[in-house]
Design a protein around this motif. Sequence first.
Motif, PDB file in Angstrom:
ATOM      1  N   ILE A 206      34.942  14.500  10.248  1.00  0.00           N
ATOM      2  CA  ILE A 206      34.549  14.157   8.881  1.00  0.00           C
ATOM      3  C   ILE A 206      35.772  13.874   8.010  1.00  0.00           C
ATOM      4  CG2 ILE A 206      33.428  15.023   6.776  1.00  0.00           C
ATOM      5  CD1 ILE A 206      31.606  16.693   8.629  1.00  0.00           C
TER       6      ILE A 206
ATOM      7  N   GLU B 217      22.672  15.134  10.627  1.00  0.00           N
ATOM      8  CA  GLU B 217      23.381  15.479   9.396  1.00  0.00           C
ATOM      9  C   GLU B 217      24.884  15.271   9.534  1.00  0.00           C
ATOM     10  OE1 GLU B 217      22.197  19.462   8.545  1.00  0.00           O
ATOM     11  OE2 GLU B 217      20.098  18.928   8.152  1.00  0.00           O
ATOM     12  N   LYS B 218      25.454  15.676  10.654  1.00  0.00           N
ATOM     13  CA  LYS B 218      26.885  15.530  10.858  1.00  0.00           C
ATOM     14  C   LYS B 218      27.298  14.066  10.918  1.00  0.00           C
ATOM     15  CE  LYS B 218      28.500  19.723  11.002  1.00  0.00           C
ATOM     16  NZ  LYS B 218      29.464  20.197   9.990  1.00  0.00           N
TER      17      LYS B 218
ATOM     18  N   GLU C 278      27.714  12.352   7.633  1.00  0.00           N
ATOM     19  CA  GLU C 278      28.974  12.726   6.988  1.00  0.00           C
ATOM     20  C   GLU C 278      30.164  12.025   7.644  1.00  0.00           C
ATOM     21  OE1 GLU C 278      29.361  16.994   5.525  1.00  0.00           O
ATOM     22  OE2 GLU C 278      27.902  17.234   7.156  1.00  0.00           O
TER      23      GLU C 278
END
Length: 256
Positions: free
Chosen positions: A84, A110-111, A114
């Motif tokens: 990220i 979700e990761k 990002e």
Amino acid sequence: MKEMDYTILDKKLETFCSNKDVLGIVLVGSGSRQYRDELSDYDVEVIVKDHYYNQLDEEQKFYEFEEEGIEILFYPEHDFSQKIKSCKDIEHWPYEECVILHDTNQYLEEKIIEIAFITPEDREARLKLHYFEFLFSARRVKRTLTRGNELNARLVSAQMVFVLVKLLFLLKYRWPPLLHWATENLELLEGIPEKIKLMMLEVIRRPDGFLAEKLITEVDNLLTSSGEHFHFVKTDITRQISGSNFRHIREKYGLI
């Protein structure tokens, strides 16, 4: 476009999918993209909990099945999360168009959002930096040719195109791709004039100072039509990029 055969992957991954320490499995690389071909393999990343990864032997962290064209790489959760904040394009670009094969509790979904996100601040800073590097290289094509060194001229021309590729993708809010997929991704990048792409290829084939100057003009026109204005005064951008306040950006993202 080569059709994806997920049955091959399913057979190789079914053991991992049932492992409670596996957080997610994702397909990256050309195998996950619309331009995949008969040479594309399956680059699979398996993200696991840190304690589980630390228990693995080295040979258990990477599997290669040459006949099926499958490579499976394991990532510990902490290391995967570090992407990220990474300054490397290779840590972000693959996740813009990846394929999630297994996801425990939406961890990967979700990761990946990002990881694939470009902050407006980083984009703006890099646009200025890579534009400066583009100018720096373009204006040295003629000098190297005048000095009679063909190798230098070709290297500088390639450097100019390299930083321009990064500039164009960031302009469109995309992560710059790996160089061996630059052409395919440029074709899919909306709003880039065909003239610029042709000039990029030609200046590498036949380094020419006049052509490099014309390319500067075309890039300036593209930036202006895209709503940018930082390139209007070339001396101002040079002062900003060369200044001490910009050092951390140069050291983080600079290519020259």
